[in-house]
Structure formats: structure tokens, C-alpha cells
Motif scaffolding. Structure first.
Motif, PDB file in Angstrom:
ATOM      1  N   PRO A   5       0.848  -1.141   0.018  1.00 39.38           N
ATOM      2  CA  PRO A   5      -0.079  -0.018  -0.030  1.00 39.38           C
ATOM      3  C   PRO A   5       0.884   1.232  -0.035  1.00 39.38           C
ATOM      4  N   MET A   6       0.123   2.499  -0.226  1.00 44.07           N
ATOM      5  CA  MET A   6       0.837   3.623  -0.415  1.00 44.07           C
ATOM      6  C   MET A   6       1.016   4.030   0.957  1.00 44.07           C
ATOM      7  N   PHE A   7       2.105   4.666   1.307  1.00 40.14           N
ATOM      8  CA  PHE A   7       2.265   5.206   2.477  1.00 40.14           C
ATOM      9  C   PHE A   7       3.137   6.320   2.716  1.00 40.14           C
ATOM     10  N   LEU A   8       3.311   7.209   3.527  1.00 41.85           N
ATOM     11  CA  LEU A   8       4.066   8.393   3.853  1.00 41.85           C
ATOM     12  C   LEU A   8       4.793   8.398   5.100  1.00 41.85           C
ATOM     13  N   MET A   9       6.122   8.288   5.249  1.00 41.36           N
ATOM     14  CA  MET A   9       7.053   8.617   6.227  1.00 41.36           C
ATOM     15  C   MET A   9       7.501  10.013   6.419  1.00 41.36           C
ATOM     16  N   TYR A  10       7.601  10.476   7.856  1.00 43.37           N
ATOM     17  CA  TYR A  10       7.950  11.765   7.917  1.00 43.37           C
ATOM     18  C   TYR A  10       8.242  12.059   9.367  1.00 43.37           C
ATOM     19  N   LEU A  30      -0.911  15.860   6.097  1.00 46.15           N
ATOM     20  CA  LEU A  30      -2.212  15.651   5.965  1.00 46.15           C
ATOM     21  C   LEU A  30      -2.816  16.179   4.702  1.00 46.15           C
ATOM     22  N   ARG A  31      -2.050  16.728   3.862  1.00 47.49           N
ATOM     23  CA  ARG A  31      -2.690  17.353   2.472  1.00 47.49           C
ATOM     24  C   ARG A  31      -1.832  16.784   1.375  1.00 47.49           C
ATOM     25  N   LEU A  32      -1.148  15.565   1.452  1.00 45.15           N
ATOM     26  CA  LEU A  32      -0.543  14.948   0.331  1.00 45.15           C
ATOM     27  C   LEU A  32      -1.434  13.896  -0.285  1.00 45.15           C
ATOM     28  N   GLY A  33      -2.589  13.547   0.380  1.00 42.74           N
ATOM     29  CA  GLY A  33      -3.490  12.542  -0.312  1.00 42.74           C
ATOM     30  C   GLY A  33      -3.264  11.211  -0.039  1.00 42.74           C
ATOM     31  N   VAL A  34      -2.547  10.943   1.108  1.00 42.80           N
ATOM     32  CA  VAL A  34      -1.982   9.319   1.450  1.00 42.80           C
ATOM     33  C   VAL A  34      -2.650   9.104   2.632  1.00 42.80           C
ATOM     34  N   LYS A  35      -3.287   7.887   2.648  1.00 40.17           N
ATOM     35  CA  LYS A  35      -3.893   7.361   3.730  1.00 40.17           C
ATOM     36  C   LYS A  35      -3.075   6.894   4.773  1.00 40.17           C
ATOM     37  N   HIS A  36      -1.857   6.191   4.647  1.00 38.24           N
ATOM     38  CA  HIS A  36      -1.039   5.654   5.695  1.00 38.24           C
ATOM     39  C   HIS A  36      -0.056   6.555   6.104  1.00 38.24           C
ATOM     40  N   GLY A  48       3.325   2.998  -4.102  1.00 41.53           N
ATOM     41  CA  GLY A  48       2.725   1.785  -4.641  1.00 41.53           C
ATOM     42  C   GLY A  48       3.628   0.771  -5.457  1.00 41.53           C
ATOM     43  N   GLN A  49       3.325  -0.476  -5.734  1.00 37.78           N
ATOM     44  CA  GLN A  49       4.173  -1.441  -6.399  1.00 37.78           C
ATOM     45  C   GLN A  49       4.377  -0.749  -7.748  1.00 37.78           C
ATOM     46  N   HIS A  50       5.533  -1.174  -8.245  1.00 38.89           N
ATOM     47  CA  HIS A  50       6.183  -0.557  -9.579  1.00 38.89           C
ATOM     48  C   HIS A  50       5.137  -0.897 -10.924  1.00 38.89           C
ATOM     49  N   GLU A  51       4.342  -1.903 -10.789  1.00 37.72           N
ATOM     50  CA  GLU A  51       3.490  -2.184 -11.846  1.00 37.72           C
ATOM     51  C   GLU A  51       2.348  -1.752 -11.688  1.00 37.72           C
ATOM     52  N   ASP A  52       1.891  -1.006 -10.528  1.00 38.40           N
ATOM     53  CA  ASP A  52       0.584  -0.527 -10.279  1.00 38.40           C
ATOM     54  C   ASP A  52       0.444   0.995 -11.080  1.00 38.40           C
ATOM     55  N   PRO A  53      -0.461   0.935 -11.985  1.00 41.28           N
ATOM     56  CA  PRO A  53      -0.786   2.095 -12.946  1.00 41.28           C
ATOM     57  C   PRO A  53      -1.081   3.367 -12.207  1.00 41.28           C
ATOM     58  N   GLY A  78       2.287   9.716  -6.800  1.00 38.87           N
ATOM     59  CA  GLY A  78       3.192  10.695  -6.570  1.00 38.87           C
ATOM     60  C   GLY A  78       3.111  12.267  -7.084  1.00 38.87           C
ATOM     61  N   TYR A  79       2.472  12.245  -8.451  1.00 39.37           N
ATOM     62  CA  TYR A  79       2.423  13.364  -8.774  1.00 39.37           C
ATOM     63  C   TYR A  79       1.239  14.310  -8.258  1.00 39.37           C
ATOM     64  N   ARG A  80       0.159  13.731  -7.783  1.00 39.37           N
ATOM     65  CA  ARG A  80      -0.686  14.445  -6.787  1.00 39.37           C
ATOM     66  C   ARG A  80      -0.308  14.904  -5.737  1.00 39.37           C
TER      67      ARG A  80
END
Length: 176
Positions: free
Chosen positions: A1-6, A17-23, A60-65, A71-73
Motif C-alpha cells: 500500500p501507499m504510505f508516507l514516512m515523515y 495531511l495534505r498530500l493525499g495518502v491514507k497511511h 505503490g508497486q512498480h507495476e501499479d498504474p 506521486g504527482y498528486r
């Protein structure tokens, strides 16, 4: 799953909280860079202690479209929130999961093994059998939480897996 570490401070949380990531995950930098942990000699310590922003975003995974779009969002949202673009600043997320990493377990021996195939963000319940050491000692979950970055191929002396606990929304971050 997508996640953000900070870094766990109000400065980074406002952006996270504004980057659009759930985890969302904190504790990595404090446990491994700032407190002399596994990456303390990586040359990141001065930057981590400054007011500069720094994030690690797993899209996400490399193959995930959808990965490139995630990342762009996130980039567009950060630029808008920081006032670098004319786009309106995004509202802070309300539907997210905040995890605090608190421990790392190293693989002590080549025969240490997991009890099953674990994946990052698998939930743990206190007492769950995570793995077994080469001498037969069971590795059990010390509390409810999550397993992160389990590595069945870790070499002895290296990180085997991390554990994190859920942190309630609104619990104060470290001061800036």
C-alpha cells in the motif's frame, strides 16, 4: 500500500495531511536517524534537525498504474499548500491512519523464521506468533499494532521486521 514516512513534528504533519495518502507513519526518523539507530551515520542528522521538509513517499508497486499519479498528486498538493503554485491549498485529510514505529527486530541467526508470510501493514494482536528464533524461542507481538517491512531474506544482524502502533488522530506531534 501507499504510505508516507515523515519526521514527527507539527511542521511536517501540516504538510503530510495534505498530500493525499491514507497511511502516515512517524517514528522512523526519530528511531533510526536522530537517536543513533541503524541510519545514524547516513549524514542526514543535520537536515533532519532543521526546519526543512523531508518525506519518503511510497507510491505503490512498480507495476501499479496508479503509482505515478499518486506521486504527482502529492507533489502538486505540497506545492499548493506551501504557496508555491497558484492552486488552492488542499484541506487536511480526515480519513487517514497514523502509525508510530517503535521497535525493530533484527534477525539473529540464519535459521530465524517467520510463522507465516507477513506483509507491511498486517495487523498484529498482542500475543500473535510472528516468528521463531533458531533456538526455538517464539517471537510474539508485545502489543496490538502492525508489522512493517518484514524481510524473510534478511541476513543475520540486519533488520528482520519493524513494529508500529496506531496513534489516535489529534495526538500532539513533537514540537517544531
Amino acid at each position: 500500500p501507499m504510505f508516507l514516512m515523515y519526521r514527527d513534528d507539527a511542521h511536517h504533519t501540516a504538510v503530510a495531511l495534505r498530500l493525499g495518502v491514507k497511511h502516515l507513519m512517524v517514528g522512523v526518523h526519530e528511531a533510526t536517524i536522530l537517536d543513533g539507530g541503524v541510519c545514524s551515520n547516513a549524514g542526514l542528522d543535520p537536515g533532519e534537525k532543521s526546519v526543512k521538509y523531508g518525506f519518503t513517499l511510497e507510491c505503490g508497486q512498480h507495476e501499479d498504474p496508479e503509482s505515478p499519479e499518486v506521486g504527482y498528486r502529492a507533489i502538486l498538493n505540497a506545492l499548493a499548500f506551501l504557496g508555491i503554485t497558484a492552486s488552492p491549498a488542499p484541506e487536511p485529510a480526515s480519513d487517514y491512519e497514523l502509525l508510530s514505529m517503535y521497535d525493530v527486530h533484527d534477525r539473529a541467526h540464519a535459521d530465524d523464521s517467520f510463522s507465516r508470510a507477513w506483509a507491511s501493514f498486517d495487523k498484529l494482536t498482542k500475543g500473535d506468533h510472528i516468528g521463531t528464533r533458531h533456538d526455538g524461542t517464539k517471537v510474539l507481538a508485545e502489543e496490538d499494532g502492525y508489522i512493517l517491512f518484514p524481510d524473510a531474506k534478511a541476513l543475520p544482524g540486519n533488520e528482520w521486521f519493524y513494529v508500529a502502533r496506531a496513534r489516535p488522530h489529534g495526538e500532539p506531534a513533537s514540537p517544531m
